[in-house]
Write a protein that holds these residues in place. Structure first.
Motif: not given
Lengths: 234, 234
Positions: A71, A75-77, A81, A85, A212, B68, B71-72, B75-76, B81, B85
């Motif tokens: 992550i 920085q996945p989207a 992401l 997760l 999910y 989520t 993060i998206a 992008q911490p 981050l 998490l």
């Protein structure tokens, strides 16, 4: 993202999936070994299960830290992401299943030391155990193949485990009523059944995470009707 | 990141923290209500606990989805981050504590329907309950104040709950031995104690997450010695 970076990223996600599969396989072995040792009253196999739980713990921490790394760096989207997760959630449940397998092994060891072989052999744990082993196998399979339909089928199976648990409790209560000297042993067998029941819950959690990851729907905490409505089109 | 964006981001993190605090407060109330209803055999309070669990479930899904989103969009990195998490893990444990509170309420309601008031009053659940209530309070407090030292103290308290659990099991075994007619009731009380024990485990998990969020050390699955070595300088 350059083509090279994109390829590297894909291979990192593949690595993560492979690590989860490895961890899942190990925990399947642990559960299998604990339940077989219970049924066959095999002391050595129990010691091995207890010792190997450290490996499971270690894999959880390793995969979790790899997920955080992915992550932070990539920085996945969207779907990627959700996958990363989702994996952090799946490994928590796999680790807890490993914990319950260890607990089953420890309690069984105590029972063998107290010479409770006969009650162990009579207890209806085998049936309940094979339901959850099959659930675990299908949950891990659904994760590997991103098979949402299989995951949804699994969520519906949770009640089977609850029924099997109640049957064991009834069986043990009968023993206790007939002969109060069996009370301590019967209680330990109930605790083992409770662990098996928890494993069913964790399998259900994994299945919900698969849905999910794949579809982006959070289907936790739904009643069965609402769950069917949300998943019928998956 | 522009100053404006940075400020927005900080306020999003503050919102997340506030939501966790709200959810934690609700679950504290749920546990308090379930345990009080057990001790005071109060039927109405039990119905309320069972009904309110939906709110807890809802908050878990809401906070998880907010994490989520953060993060998206943001992008911490590093500590931020870890916070986000960590929050996804903390809310899972808070939700499970809510689940156990609901189970305690349901089983207590069954016991009251069977007229088991006397055994409920005699059971040593009060002491065990107050240990875990205090653990939950301190775990949430450690999260709010990012107090690693308090979190480390909490991890060490897990054994207290285990001792209290074993005491209740011994007490119930005595009842069952003396009068087999108490077996079903005693078993239900043991299941309630098992739920309280689980709550202690979840509090320990939250404390470990607080240490991870704050210091970046993953201290799960350590033996007490290793834990002390890793946390003595925190």
């Amino acid at each position: 993202m350059s083509e090279h970076t994109a390829k590297q990223f894909d291979s990192e996600l593949d690595d993560l999936r492979a690590q989860v599969t490895r961890m899942g396989g190990l925990v399947e072995e642990q559960l299998q070994a604990a339940l077989t040792a219970f049924v066959e009253t095999d002391r050595d196999a129990l010691d091995k299960v207890i010792a190997r739980d450290k490996e499971v713990d270690h894999l959880e921490i390793e995969i979790d830290s790899a997920c955080t790394g992915v992550i932070a760096r990539r920085q996945p989207a969207a779907g990627d992401l959700r996958l990363v997760l989702g994996i952090t959630k799946v490994v928590t449940d796999i680790e807890r299943i490993g914990d319950e397998a260890k607990k089953i092994a420890k309690t069984t060891r105590n029972l063998l030391e107290r010479g409770a072989t006969q009650m162990l052999e009579a207890a209806q744990v085998r049936h309940m155990g094979s339901i959850t082993q099959s659930m675990l196998h299908h949950a891990l399979d659904a994760f590997v193949h991103a098979d949402t339909a299989a995951a949804a089928r699994l969520v519906r199976r949770d009640k089977e485990v609850d029924r099997a648990f109640r049957a064991i409790v009834r069986q043990m209560v009968t023993y206790m009523m007939e002969d109060p000297r069996t009370i301590t042993t019967a209680l330990d067998i109930i605790f083992i059944a409770k662990s098996v029941e928890r494993i069913g819950d964790h399998c259900k959690n994994i299945a919900e995470d698969v849905i999910y990851i794949d579809k982006g729907h959070d289907v936790r905490h739904l009643g069965l009707k609402e769950f069917e409505r949300k998943t019928e089109k998956l």
